[in-house]
Design a protein around this motif. Structure first.
Motif, PDB file in Angstrom:
ATOM      1  N   VAL A   1       0.847  -1.190  -0.061  1.00 53.19           N
ATOM      2  CA  VAL A   1       0.068   0.076   0.075  1.00 53.19           C
ATOM      3  C   VAL A   1       0.888   1.312  -0.048  1.00 53.19           C
ATOM      4  N   SER A   2       0.973   1.837  -1.046  1.00 52.05           N
ATOM      5  CA  SER A   2       1.643   3.223  -0.938  1.00 52.05           C
ATOM      6  C   SER A   2       1.066   4.578  -1.054  1.00 52.05           C
ATOM      7  N   PRO A   3       1.933   5.546  -0.612  1.00 54.39           N
ATOM      8  CA  PRO A   3       1.563   6.935  -0.337  1.00 54.39           C
ATOM      9  C   PRO A   3       1.637   7.810  -1.628  1.00 54.39           C
ATOM     10  N   PHE A   4       1.080   8.906  -1.330  1.00 53.76           N
ATOM     11  CA  PHE A   4       1.143   9.763  -2.856  1.00 53.76           C
ATOM     12  C   PHE A   4       2.278  10.135  -3.029  1.00 53.76           C
ATOM     13  N   ASN A   5       3.500  10.567  -2.223  1.00 51.52           N
ATOM     14  CA  ASN A   5       4.609  11.416  -2.219  1.00 51.52           C
ATOM     15  C   ASN A   5       5.700  11.013  -3.092  1.00 51.52           C
TER      16      ASN A   5
ATOM     17  N   LYS B   1      -2.171  -1.664  -3.744  1.00 55.79           N
ATOM     18  CA  LYS B   1      -3.060  -0.725  -3.786  1.00 55.79           C
ATOM     19  C   LYS B   1      -2.141   0.675  -3.833  1.00 55.79           C
TER      20      LYS B   1
ATOM     21  N   SER C   1     -10.213   2.916   0.024  1.00 51.57           N
ATOM     22  CA  SER C   1      -9.412   2.307   0.815  1.00 51.57           C
ATOM     23  C   SER C   1      -9.604   1.479   1.878  1.00 51.57           C
TER      24      SER C   1
ATOM     25  N   THR D   1       3.475   2.348   3.253  1.00 52.89           N
ATOM     26  CA  THR D   1       4.300   3.597   3.718  1.00 52.89           C
ATOM     27  C   THR D   1       3.094   4.548   3.393  1.00 52.89           C
ATOM     28  N   GLY D   2       2.755   5.344   4.452  1.00 50.83           N
ATOM     29  CA  GLY D   2       1.856   6.153   4.651  1.00 50.83           C
ATOM     30  C   GLY D   2       1.813   6.801   5.938  1.00 50.83           C
ATOM     31  N   SER D   3       0.540   7.394   6.290  1.00 46.66           N
ATOM     32  CA  SER D   3       0.331   8.036   7.680  1.00 46.66           C
ATOM     33  C   SER D   3       0.497   7.057   8.896  1.00 46.66           C
TER      34      SER D   3
ATOM     35  N   THR E   1       6.061   5.417   8.276  1.00 44.92           N
ATOM     36  CA  THR E   1       4.853   6.122   8.405  1.00 44.92           C
ATOM     37  C   THR E   1       5.404   7.848   8.795  1.00 44.92           C
ATOM     38  N   GLY E   2       4.808   8.142   9.679  1.00 45.79           N
ATOM     39  CA  GLY E   2       4.961   9.895   9.762  1.00 45.79           C
ATOM     40  C   GLY E   2       6.131  10.330  10.304  1.00 45.79           C
TER      41      GLY E   2
ATOM     42  N   CYS F   1       8.190  12.769   3.747  1.00 45.13           N
ATOM     43  CA  CYS F   1       8.067  12.408   5.125  1.00 45.13           C
ATOM     44  C   CYS F   1       9.485  12.731   6.011  1.00 45.13           C
TER      45      CYS F   1
ATOM     46  N   GLU G   1       2.478  16.344  12.617  1.00 41.67           N
ATOM     47  CA  GLU G   1       2.866  16.144  11.231  1.00 41.67           C
ATOM     48  C   GLU G   1       1.759  17.042  10.326  1.00 41.67           C
TER      49      GLU G   1
ATOM     50  N   PHE H   1       2.649  18.022   7.202  1.00 41.33           N
ATOM     51  CA  PHE H   1       2.835  17.409   5.753  1.00 41.33           C
ATOM     52  C   PHE H   1       2.773  18.584   4.750  1.00 41.33           C
TER      53      PHE H   1
ATOM     54  N   PHE I   1      16.763   4.149   4.574  1.00 42.84           N
ATOM     55  CA  PHE I   1      15.947   5.072   5.254  1.00 42.84           C
ATOM     56  C   PHE I   1      14.923   4.441   6.088  1.00 42.84           C
TER      57      PHE I   1
HETATM   58  P1  NAD Z   1      -2.183   8.020   3.706  1.00 51.07           P
HETATM   59  O1  NAD Z   1      -1.761   7.301   5.003  1.00 51.07           O
HETATM   60  O2  NAD Z   1      -3.220   9.058   3.736  1.00 51.07           O
HETATM   61  O3  NAD Z   1      -2.367   6.779   2.564  1.00 51.07           O
HETATM   62  C1  NAD Z   1      -1.357   5.982   2.266  1.00 51.07           C
HETATM   63  C2  NAD Z   1      -2.114   4.847   1.538  1.00 51.07           C
HETATM   64  O4  NAD Z   1      -2.859   4.302   2.357  1.00 51.07           O
HETATM   65  C3  NAD Z   1      -2.986   5.268   0.322  1.00 51.07           C
HETATM   66  O5  NAD Z   1      -2.765   4.305  -0.753  1.00 51.07           O
HETATM   67  C4  NAD Z   1      -4.388   5.126   1.014  1.00 51.07           C
HETATM   68  O6  NAD Z   1      -5.167   4.971  -0.130  1.00 51.07           O
HETATM   69  C5  NAD Z   1      -4.169   3.958   1.869  1.00 51.07           C
HETATM   70  N1  NAD Z   1      -4.999   3.774   2.607  1.00 51.07           N
HETATM   71  C6  NAD Z   1      -5.913   4.586   3.514  1.00 51.07           C
HETATM   72  N2  NAD Z   1      -6.470   3.913   4.441  1.00 51.07           N
HETATM   73  C7  NAD Z   1      -6.449   2.645   4.323  1.00 51.07           C
HETATM   74  C8  NAD Z   1      -7.151   1.320   4.779  1.00 51.07           C
HETATM   75  N3  NAD Z   1      -8.265   1.520   5.681  1.00 51.07           N
HETATM   76  N4  NAD Z   1      -6.770   0.297   4.201  1.00 51.07           N
HETATM   77  C9  NAD Z   1      -5.822   0.231   3.335  1.00 51.07           C
HETATM   78  N5  NAD Z   1      -5.135   1.232   2.764  1.00 51.07           N
HETATM   79  C10 NAD Z   1      -5.544   2.307   3.213  1.00 51.07           C
HETATM   80  O7  NAD Z   1      -0.710   8.767   3.350  1.00 51.07           O
HETATM   81  P2  NAD Z   1      -0.496   9.559   2.229  1.00 51.07           P
HETATM   82  O8  NAD Z   1      -1.206  11.090   2.524  1.00 51.07           O
HETATM   83  O9  NAD Z   1      -0.705   9.252   0.840  1.00 51.07           O
HETATM   84  O10 NAD Z   1       1.075   9.956   2.613  1.00 51.07           O
HETATM   85  C11 NAD Z   1       1.588  10.919   3.610  1.00 51.07           C
HETATM   86  C12 NAD Z   1       2.029  10.299   4.776  1.00 51.07           C
HETATM   87  O11 NAD Z   1       3.161   9.174   4.433  1.00 51.07           O
HETATM   88  C13 NAD Z   1       2.669  11.240   5.731  1.00 51.07           C
HETATM   89  O12 NAD Z   1       2.373  10.517   7.001  1.00 51.07           O
HETATM   90  C14 NAD Z   1       4.066  10.855   5.496  1.00 51.07           C
HETATM   91  O13 NAD Z   1       4.898  10.935   6.484  1.00 51.07           O
HETATM   92  C15 NAD Z   1       4.213   9.336   5.195  1.00 51.07           C
HETATM   93  N6  NAD Z   1       5.389   8.719   4.341  1.00 51.07           N
HETATM   94  C16 NAD Z   1       6.105   8.011   5.258  1.00 51.07           C
HETATM   95  C17 NAD Z   1       7.346   7.881   4.672  1.00 51.07           C
HETATM   96  C18 NAD Z   1       8.467   6.841   5.333  1.00 51.07           C
HETATM   97  O14 NAD Z   1       9.372   6.510   4.573  1.00 51.07           O
HETATM   98  N7  NAD Z   1       8.450   7.089   6.612  1.00 51.07           N
HETATM   99  C19 NAD Z   1       7.402   8.165   3.133  1.00 51.07           C
HETATM  100  C20 NAD Z   1       6.595   8.587   2.500  1.00 51.07           C
HETATM  101  C21 NAD Z   1       5.602   9.069   2.958  1.00 51.07           C
END
Ligand code: NAD
Length: 543
Positions: free
Chosen positions: A186-190, A212, A245, A264-266, A294-295, A327, A425, A427, A498
């Protein structure tokens, strides 16, 4: 069947092109940017190698010009998530049995395609869909993803080569089996590189994956699937699904064959996944591996001995490149009182030269934040900045959502080190400063360590070696990636593995053997050449 033991090519980092005026890459990128603007792809899900279109579509839009449609993607449901799992479980058997050099070659070929003929496709897609300038697109969508694919192949080989010792008369061996089940990525946007790495790292180790991507990145995700297909990845090894999601997430996480999560995500989403997996634990066939990055609430800690120009540059680049949506972006800084007036002047001078707008205009250092939700959430902090709360704007604080989601580079000064924007955070392009009396260096280091639940990146700026040592010791658990006299962003695969700990994740270090080792389950084999033929031991000879 070959009987040789092959060695993978020695990886090197993909050189970053400059895109300076007059370079061929600048012209090529500008042309590709124009071409993609009118491509309007009709993006399917990819399940078992087949394009799946549902007719229910969402538009892909540019953050810097939200009236502009880039294309559309088809939205799936729980059914498609379950189809993707079925396809992954089917593909897993032959992929797991595919010799390593064949698996490796797919990703090495993907790396060369991306570094060569696909380079400007990925750059232009990141510029359009993520609102990255040419340089930010190049270091992410091309160089980092190429590096992930080249270096991971070498790290995989290092893992496979790691074997136990054997006494005379026996042979001990360890096999690194892919996980029994499928992996959910599951990947983030950034970062396009993270979108590419999350499904491919487990796949390289022989796993099959349900991926996803984030909805705002579908335009770029589409090209990742096309490139992997061109590189020869067999059908079903990586299946891309889209949709609501939590509908997709719940369907996949509740499946008994879930063997791993590469997220990777929040922090909130990862904690939800972990909790749900905990609730399901008795029904899985194997304990799922949970890897989540994560964050962050990344800090820059300036000592009175630091060079002022370097400090201003580390803050400008560290906090505002890619609109602070890394992040690792600097989002809080600790500045010694005596240096603040001079640093303020330098920062105002630098930030006064920052231009913001569409990535199409190469003079822009900053572009737009990703979408309305991000815009609302970041600007939602601004009303807190008022004298009554001990906070004031030093720079910026304005935003406009007319054409795109634009937020000025914003610097806040907080009189209390636990002001909301020092802890949470955001962001986005917002940096909060706490000015400390230099006599309280040690106490302020303690405050920095304790202010936020995160521990992703951090930097100390100082000339004084004793101060560097003191900060490094005091902040030992405050950052998984620690920088001395540099900005806290820009980790490079093969150089600075990282990841962070505490609320920032499981710290399994993307782009290193530490990450890949999570996608295998070892089997140890002991073979005896001349086994004993009777049961008594020598001590039993006589009383
Ligand atoms: P997000 O958590 O909103 O979304 C990440 C992914 O999770 C998306 O694909 C989203 O659709 C999915 N998702 C959300 N709810 C879900 C669920 N219930 N089940 C399955 N998937 C679900 O994050 P974002 O806004 O895309 O990215 C920003 C966040 O990512 C920030 O908190 C940032 O710090 C973090 N991030 C961390 C790193 C790292 O290496 N630590 C790198 C990049 C981004």
């Amino acid at each position: 069947m070959s009987n040789a033991i092959f060695r993978v090519p020695q990886p090197t980092n993909e050189p970053i092109k400059s895109y300076a005026p007059g370079t061929p890459e600048r012209e090529a990128l500008k042309a590709k940017f124009k071409e993609l603007a009118s491509l309007q792809p009709d993006i399917p899900m990819v399940i078992d190698g087949k394009a799946v279109r549902t007719g229910k579509v969402e538009e892909c839009r540019s953050p810097h010009d939200h009236s502009k449609k880039l294309g559309r993607f088809h939205v799936g449901t729980k059914k498609h998530a379950l189809d993707a799992i079925k396809a992954a479980l089917k593909a897993r058997k032959s992929w797991a049995a595919t010799p390593f050099h064949d698996r490796a070659a797919v990703f090495l070929r993907a790396a060369e395609l991306l570094a060569g003929p696909w380079r400007q496709v990925f750059n232009a897609a990141a510029m359009h869909t993520l609102s990255k300038n040419a340089y930010q697109a190049e270091i992410d969508a091309v160089c980092e993803l190429v590096d992930f694919w080249r270096f991971n192949v070498k790290y995989a080989q290092d893992i496979y080569e790691n074997q136990p010792g054997s006494l005379p008369g026996m042979w001990n061996r360890v096999e690194y089996r892919p996980l029994e089940g499928f992996v959910f990525a599951v990947s983030p946007f950034n970062f396009t590189s993270i979108s590419g790495n999350l499904p491919t790292a487990p796949a390289l180790m022989g796993n099959a994956v349900v991926w996803k991507p984030c909805r705002t990145t579908m335009f770029a995700a589409h090209f990742i699937m096309e490139l992997l297909h061109a590189a020869g990845l067999p059908d079903g090894v990586i299946n891309m699904v889209t949709g609501n999601s939590s509908e997709i997430g719940t369907a996949v996480i509740d499946h008994p064959d879930l063997a791993g999560v590469h997220f990777t995500g929040s922090t909130g989403v990862f904690q939800w996944m972990w909790k749900r997996i905990g609730e399901n634990i008795a029904k899985y066939k194997t304990y799922p591996r949970l890897v989540g990055e994560t964050g962050g609430k990344d800090f820059v800690f300036m000592h009175a001995s630091a060079d002022l120009d370097c400090a201003a540059t580390a803050l400008t680049r560290g906090a505002f490149e890619y609109q602070g949506q890394k992040c690792s972006a600097a989002s809080r800084a600790y500045i010694p009182q005596s240096q603040w007036p001079k640093l303020k002047k330098k920062m105002e001078e630098q930030l006064g030269r920052v231009k913001m707008g569409s990535p199409e205009d190469f003079r822009n250092f900053m572009n737009a934040v990703i979408d309305k939700a991000a815009y609302d959430s970041i600007t939602g902090y601004f009303p807190h900045v008022k004298p009554r709360n001990g906070a004031s704007f030093v720079f910026g604080g304005k935003a406009s959502d007319k054409k795109g989601w634009f937020i000025e580079p914003t610097v806040i000064k907080a009189s209390k080190p636990d002001f909301i924007t020092m802890r949470e955070e955001l962001f986005g392009p917002v940096l909060t400063l706490y000015i400390y009396p230099e006599k309280k260096f040690a106490e302020t280091l303690k405050i920095c360590d304790k202010t936020s639940p995160y521990a992703l990146t951090g930097a100390v700026l100082a000339r004084d070696r004793a101060a560097i040592r003191q900060a490094s010791d005091a902040l030992i658990h405050a950052a998984g990636n620690f920088y001395i006299n540099d900005k806290p962003t820009g980790a490079v695969v093969g150089q600075q593995p990282f990841g962070g700990s505490r609320a920032s994740g499981t710290n399994d270090k993307a782009g290193s053997f530490l990450n890949l080792i999570r996608w295998v389950s070892t089997r140890t084999t002991k073979e005896l050449f001349v086994p004993p033929a009777d049961f008594p031991y020598p001590f039993m000879n006589g009383n």
